[in-house]
Design a protein around this motif. Structure first.
Motif, PDB file in Angstrom:
ATOM      1  N   ARG A 494      13.170  -0.008 -13.579  1.00  0.00           N
ATOM      2  CA  ARG A 494      13.676   1.191 -12.914  1.00  0.00           C
ATOM      3  C   ARG A 494      13.513   2.382 -13.850  1.00  0.00           C
ATOM      4  NH1 ARG A 494      20.295   0.292 -13.086  1.00  0.00           N
ATOM      5  NH2 ARG A 494      20.520   0.535 -15.356  1.00  0.00           N
ATOM      6  N   LEU A 495      13.477   3.561 -13.248  1.00  0.00           N
ATOM      7  CA  LEU A 495      13.366   4.770 -14.047  1.00  0.00           C
ATOM      8  C   LEU A 495      14.746   5.307 -14.416  1.00  0.00           C
ATOM      9  CD1 LEU A 495      10.482   6.555 -12.081  1.00  0.00           C
ATOM     10  CD2 LEU A 495      10.322   5.092 -14.108  1.00  0.00           C
ATOM     11  N   GLN A 496      15.708   5.145 -13.494  1.00  0.00           N
ATOM     12  CA  GLN A 496      17.089   5.551 -13.760  1.00  0.00           C
ATOM     13  C   GLN A 496      18.013   4.787 -12.828  1.00  0.00           C
ATOM     14  OE1 GLN A 496      16.838   9.764 -12.931  1.00  0.00           O
ATOM     15  NE2 GLN A 496      17.467   9.483 -10.803  1.00  0.00           N
ATOM     16  N   ALA A 497      19.239   4.632 -13.236  1.00  0.00           N
ATOM     17  CA  ALA A 497      20.215   3.883 -12.440  1.00  0.00           C
ATOM     18  C   ALA A 497      20.396   4.539 -11.081  1.00  0.00           C
ATOM     19  CB  ALA A 497      21.546   3.812 -13.182  1.00  0.00           C
ATOM     20  N   GLY A 498      20.317   3.684 -10.040  1.00  0.00           N
ATOM     21  CA  GLY A 498      20.550   4.162  -8.686  1.00  0.00           C
ATOM     22  C   GLY A 498      19.347   4.829  -8.042  1.00  0.00           C
ATOM     23  N   GLY A 499      18.237   4.941  -8.778  1.00  0.00           N
ATOM     24  CA  GLY A 499      17.036   5.571  -8.232  1.00  0.00           C
ATOM     25  C   GLY A 499      16.087   4.527  -7.655  1.00  0.00           C
ATOM     26  N   GLU A 500      14.795   4.824  -7.733  1.00  0.00           N
ATOM     27  CA  GLU A 500      13.808   3.884  -7.237  1.00  0.00           C
ATOM     28  C   GLU A 500      13.496   2.841  -8.306  1.00  0.00           C
ATOM     29  OE1 GLU A 500       9.158   4.071  -5.956  1.00  0.00           O
ATOM     30  OE2 GLU A 500      10.500   5.516  -4.939  1.00  0.00           O
ATOM     31  N   ALA A 501      13.300   1.604  -7.868  1.00  0.00           N
ATOM     32  CA  ALA A 501      12.988   0.510  -8.791  1.00  0.00           C
ATOM     33  C   ALA A 501      11.728  -0.193  -8.307  1.00  0.00           C
ATOM     34  CB  ALA A 501      14.153  -0.473  -8.860  1.00  0.00           C
ATOM     35  N   LEU A 502      11.194  -1.041  -9.169  1.00  0.00           N
ATOM     36  CA  LEU A 502       9.987  -1.792  -8.828  1.00  0.00           C
ATOM     37  C   LEU A 502      10.149  -3.229  -9.294  1.00  0.00           C
ATOM     38  CD1 LEU A 502       6.329  -0.827  -8.853  1.00  0.00           C
ATOM     39  CD2 LEU A 502       6.988  -2.728 -10.335  1.00  0.00           C
ATOM     40  N   ALA A 503       9.755  -4.147  -8.433  1.00  0.00           N
ATOM     41  CA  ALA A 503       9.754  -5.560  -8.800  1.00  0.00           C
ATOM     42  C   ALA A 503       8.327  -6.077  -8.819  1.00  0.00           C
ATOM     43  CB  ALA A 503      10.588  -6.364  -7.800  1.00  0.00           C
ATOM     44  N   ALA A 504       7.945  -6.736  -9.915  1.00  0.00           N
ATOM     45  CA  ALA A 504       6.651  -7.415 -10.015  1.00  0.00           C
ATOM     46  C   ALA A 504       6.960  -8.903 -10.092  1.00  0.00           C
ATOM     47  CB  ALA A 504       5.893  -6.959 -11.247  1.00  0.00           C
ATOM     48  N   ILE A 505       6.551  -9.638  -9.054  1.00  0.00           N
ATOM     49  CA  ILE A 505       6.939 -11.038  -8.909  1.00  0.00           C
ATOM     50  C   ILE A 505       5.690 -11.903  -8.867  1.00  0.00           C
ATOM     51  CG2 ILE A 505       8.285 -12.685  -7.563  1.00  0.00           C
ATOM     52  CD1 ILE A 505       9.536 -10.150  -6.159  1.00  0.00           C
ATOM     53  N   SER A 506       5.528 -12.761  -9.840  1.00  0.00           N
ATOM     54  CA  SER A 506       4.395 -13.688  -9.857  1.00  0.00           C
ATOM     55  C   SER A 506       4.813 -14.975  -9.172  1.00  0.00           C
ATOM     56  CB  SER A 506       3.965 -13.971 -11.303  1.00  0.00           C
ATOM     57  OG  SER A 506       2.921 -14.910 -11.340  1.00  0.00           O
ATOM     58  N   VAL A 507       4.060 -15.376  -8.128  1.00  0.00           N
ATOM     59  CA  VAL A 507       4.377 -16.599  -7.391  1.00  0.00           C
ATOM     60  C   VAL A 507       3.195 -17.553  -7.485  1.00  0.00           C
ATOM     61  CG1 VAL A 507       6.004 -15.452  -5.853  1.00  0.00           C
ATOM     62  CG2 VAL A 507       3.592 -15.578  -5.214  1.00  0.00           C
ATOM     63  N   ASP A 508       3.495 -18.844  -7.307  1.00  0.00           N
ATOM     64  CA  ASP A 508       2.465 -19.865  -7.529  1.00  0.00           C
ATOM     65  C   ASP A 508       1.402 -19.919  -6.446  1.00  0.00           C
ATOM     66  OD1 ASP A 508       3.673 -20.589  -9.873  1.00  0.00           O
ATOM     67  OD2 ASP A 508       4.814 -22.246  -9.006  1.00  0.00           O
ATOM     68  N   SER A 509       1.725 -19.450  -5.260  1.00  0.00           N
ATOM     69  CA  SER A 509       0.759 -19.521  -4.156  1.00  0.00           C
ATOM     70  C   SER A 509       0.934 -18.294  -3.274  1.00  0.00           C
ATOM     71  CB  SER A 509       0.964 -20.797  -3.338  1.00  0.00           C
ATOM     72  OG  SER A 509       2.303 -20.857  -2.850  1.00  0.00           O
ATOM     73  N   PRO A 510      -0.108 -17.902  -2.550  1.00  0.00           N
ATOM     74  CA  PRO A 510      -0.003 -16.710  -1.692  1.00  0.00           C
ATOM     75  C   PRO A 510       1.079 -16.871  -0.640  1.00  0.00           C
ATOM     76  CG  PRO A 510      -2.299 -17.423  -1.939  1.00  0.00           C
ATOM     77  CD  PRO A 510      -1.449 -18.520  -2.500  1.00  0.00           C
ATOM     78  N   VAL A 511       1.734 -15.770  -0.312  1.00  0.00           N
ATOM     79  CA  VAL A 511       2.728 -15.805   0.760  1.00  0.00           C
ATOM     80  C   VAL A 511       2.047 -15.362   2.048  1.00  0.00           C
ATOM     81  CG1 VAL A 511       4.567 -15.287  -0.873  1.00  0.00           C
ATOM     82  CG2 VAL A 511       3.545 -13.432   0.440  1.00  0.00           C
ATOM     83  N   GLY A 512       2.524 -15.865   3.174  1.00  0.00           N
ATOM     84  CA  GLY A 512       1.947 -15.498   4.457  1.00  0.00           C
ATOM     85  C   GLY A 512       2.314 -14.084   4.851  1.00  0.00           C
ATOM     86  N   SER A 513       1.571 -13.547   5.786  1.00  0.00           N
ATOM     87  CA  SER A 513       1.818 -12.173   6.231  1.00  0.00           C
ATOM     88  C   SER A 513       3.212 -12.021   6.834  1.00  0.00           C
ATOM     89  CB  SER A 513       0.768 -11.746   7.252  1.00  0.00           C
ATOM     90  OG  SER A 513       0.739 -12.649   8.357  1.00  0.00           O
ATOM     91  N   ALA A 528       6.232  -3.434   0.314  1.00  0.00           N
ATOM     92  CA  ALA A 528       5.889  -4.741  -0.265  1.00  0.00           C
ATOM     93  C   ALA A 528       4.377  -4.945  -0.179  1.00  0.00           C
ATOM     94  CB  ALA A 528       6.633  -5.863   0.458  1.00  0.00           C
ATOM     95  N   ARG A 529       3.737  -5.263  -1.315  1.00  0.00           N
ATOM     96  CA  ARG A 529       2.299  -5.525  -1.376  1.00  0.00           C
ATOM     97  C   ARG A 529       2.067  -6.869  -2.069  1.00  0.00           C
ATOM     98  NH1 ARG A 529      -0.457  -0.429  -0.924  1.00  0.00           N
ATOM     99  NH2 ARG A 529       0.976   0.920   0.240  1.00  0.00           N
ATOM    100  N   GLN A 530       0.953  -7.498  -1.708  1.00  0.00           N
ATOM    101  CA  GLN A 530       0.569  -8.746  -2.358  1.00  0.00           C
ATOM    102  C   GLN A 530      -0.845  -8.597  -2.940  1.00  0.00           C
ATOM    103  OE1 GLN A 530       0.782 -13.488  -1.461  1.00  0.00           O
ATOM    104  NE2 GLN A 530       0.094 -12.230   0.240  1.00  0.00           N
ATOM    105  N   VAL A 531      -1.031  -9.103  -4.163  1.00  0.00           N
ATOM    106  CA  VAL A 531      -2.324  -8.996  -4.841  1.00  0.00           C
ATOM    107  C   VAL A 531      -2.741 -10.382  -5.309  1.00  0.00           C
ATOM    108  CG1 VAL A 531      -3.653  -7.826  -6.627  1.00  0.00           C
ATOM    109  CG2 VAL A 531      -1.598  -6.729  -5.686  1.00  0.00           C
ATOM    110  N   ASP A 532      -3.947 -10.784  -4.938  1.00  0.00           N
ATOM    111  CA  ASP A 532      -4.495 -12.070  -5.371  1.00  0.00           C
ATOM    112  C   ASP A 532      -5.020 -11.926  -6.793  1.00  0.00           C
ATOM    113  OD1 ASP A 532      -5.712 -14.514  -5.710  1.00  0.00           O
ATOM    114  OD2 ASP A 532      -7.410 -14.068  -4.382  1.00  0.00           O
TER     115      ASP A 532
END
Length: 534
Positions: A494-513, A528-532
């Motif tokens: 996050r850039l500051q408390a209570g503002g906008e945040a970002l999560a980068a989540i590595s998963v073992d297999s692709p998630v469905g649409s 929400a975006r997914q990157v192979d």
């Protein structure tokens, strides 16, 4: 370890030692078919991943286009005049040659031809075969003390220079593309202009590739600067010295003798005027025609083709990113990281990419250009056919789509080691992503937009923008768990408390649409975006 297998077609007569290198790898199947007619080759090339040949097989645009699996074209020799290099590059097909294998053979032949001309050995041999004894007519001259002008101080030109000094020759040279240290090492006096070298030459020998710049670089005006006793040699590529100008200079006495092993059109026509002149020594492109040279070029190119297929090493490719020799292996982790950052950046921009810039911080001066190509490869892989983009043609694909590209190099390491930052533009929007190479082997994504993160580029990466409020991480984890998705890494920034945040989540297999859509509809999740990353 990959179970992928590759088929390689060998055309022409490639030395068995080279073919053995290909056959020795269990993932490579080799077909030797040296007499395929062009139309049959055109029909069958689609079954092969690579082909290796010499100069007899012409690798045309239609042949390359029919090679739907073709990744590599190997040329057992130096020249690639028989290959449509531009079309190969457009199609992403790497062209590999063997520039070092015939160096000594060509350099030795230069002196064989030179001594034969100076001492009339070729004429004496013909005279003896005809039953004559013409000792008095065939007296020659020494080469000691004469000035040899070498045009082109690459591999072969350098070997010629090394062998020239023991003959007592004075050496001058012209090559705008090699440093002064090369001239000094070889004992060659550097000439600033071609004309300056010609003005001093008793012997002229050219050792440059055939390019638009060198086509016809020695014509009537240049030959006119030589003396009437001068010897002109071309054992490089046909067309560098204009053949009509040679005939004229010989017949009018402007030069003394000519030795040629290469011609504008091969084989040389039976009625060509050069064949009729007595002060000419012609050989049928024998420069690389030694047992040693054929073994050398075959082993060199076949080893490079094997490495390109098995490990993706394109360091020997003429039309790939400029990383030489062992540097390719060292840079593979960096190239992989740049590719993954390109994928990530492309997924985050709102529409088509209009510009991509790479900034590299680290000690490798040669790195930025290949890293740009790797980033383009990653960024465009979902826009074009995956087979249609690689390090060979990434710049061409970008140019076709009007994507502006740039790169910059900052010497020294960044805060976390070697660092790469990409800036991708889409219209009036831009996004920055960055990564670092830790311990020279492990790539990490360290920046997404304005957020600092630390996550491995592997598996599938989910990137969520959300409001920084309690409970978001728990809801995301629960949703993924209920969908049977295993989380490998979860980084929240996050850039500051209570503002906008970002999560980068590595998963073992692709998630469905459907799962991605449910993530995007969670309370407080903005996007929400997914990157192979595989």
């Amino acid at each position: 370890m990959s179970d992928e297998r590759f088929r390689v077609l060998v055309t022409d007569e490639v030395d068995a030692e080279g073919i053995a290198i290909l056959r020795a790898h269990p993932a490579i199947e080799v077909d030797e078919r040296t007499t395929l007619p062009p139309d049959q080759l055109l029909r069958e090339i689609g079954a092969y991943d690579a082909m290796v040949g010499r100069s007899a097989t012409r690798i045309t645009a239609p042949l390359l286009e029919n090679g739907t699996r073709l990744r590599i074209v190997g040329r057992a020799g130096v020249g690639v005049d028989n290959i449509d290099l531009a079309r190969a590059t457009e199609l992403g097909i790497a062209v590999i040659n063997a520039p070092g294998g015939n160096t000594v053979s060509v350099a030795e032949l230069v002196f064989g031809v030179l001594i034969s001309l100076a001492r009339h050995v070729h004429l004496a041999a013909s005279s003896m075969e005809a039953g004559r004894w013409e000792r008095s007519r065939l007296g020659g001259t020494e080469v000691r003390g004469r000035t040899m002008a070498i045009v082109g101080l690459g591999r072969i030109g350098s070997e010629v220079a090394r062998r020239a000094r023991p003959f007592g020759l004075r050496l001058v040279g012209f090559d705008p593309y090699v440093p002064d240290t090369r001239f000094e090492e070889l004992g060659v006096e550097r000439m600033a202009r071609l004309g300056d070298a010609l003005d001093q030459a008793d012997i002229l020998t050219v050792h440059v590739p055939l390019t638009p710049e060198t086509q016809g670089m020695i014509g009537s005006a240049e030959l006119g600067r030589l003396g009437p006793r001068s010897i002109v040699l071309n054992l490089a590529r046909g067309g560098i010295i204009a053949e009509d100008a040679l005939v004229d200079a010989l017949t009018t006495g402007k030069i003394g003798a000519v030795g040629l092993d290469v011609y504008t059109k091969e084989p040389l026509a039976a009625d060509h005027p050069l064949r009729t002149l007595p002060n000419v020594l012609l050989t049928p492109h024998l420069g690389a025609s030694t047992v040693e040279a054929q073994q050398n070029v075959a082993t060199e190119v076949c080893a490079a083709v094997r490495d390109a297929l098995i490990t993706g090493d394109l360091s020997a490719a003429l039309n790939a990113a400029g990383v030489g020799g062992g540097g390719w292996g060292e840079m593979r982790p960096l190239l992989a990281l740049a590719d993954r950052l390109g994928r990530l950046g492309s997924a985050l921009v709102p529409s088509g990419i209009t510009a991509l810039e790479v900034r590299y911080s680290g000690p490798r001066e040669e790195a930025p250009r290949p890293l740009l190509l790797a980033a383009l490869q990653g960024a465009l892989r979902h826009i074009v056919d995956r087979r249609a983009i690689n390090l060979v043609n990434a710049q061409h694909v970008a140019n076709e789509r009007g994507i502006e590209t740039a790169w910059a190099h900052v010497a020294g390491h960044g805060e976390m080691g070697e660092e790469i930052e990409l800036r991708l533009e889409s219209g009036d929007r831009a996004v920055r992503v960055g990564g670092a190479l830790l311990a020279e082997t492990h790539g990490r994504i360290t920046r997404i937009g304005a957020f600092r993160v630390d996550i491995a580029p592997r598996g599938s990466l989910l990137v969520l923008r959300n409001r920084d409020v309690p409970g978001v991480i728990g809801r995301v984890g629960t949703l993924l768990g209920e969908a049977g998705v295993n989380i490998a890494e979860y980084h929240q920034a996050r850039l500051q408390a209570g503002g906008e945040a970002l999560a980068a989540i590595s998963v073992d297999s692709p998630v469905g649409s459907d799962v991605l859509a449910r993530l995007a509809h969670l309370d407080e999740v903005l996007d929400a975006r997914q990157v192979d990353m595989e």
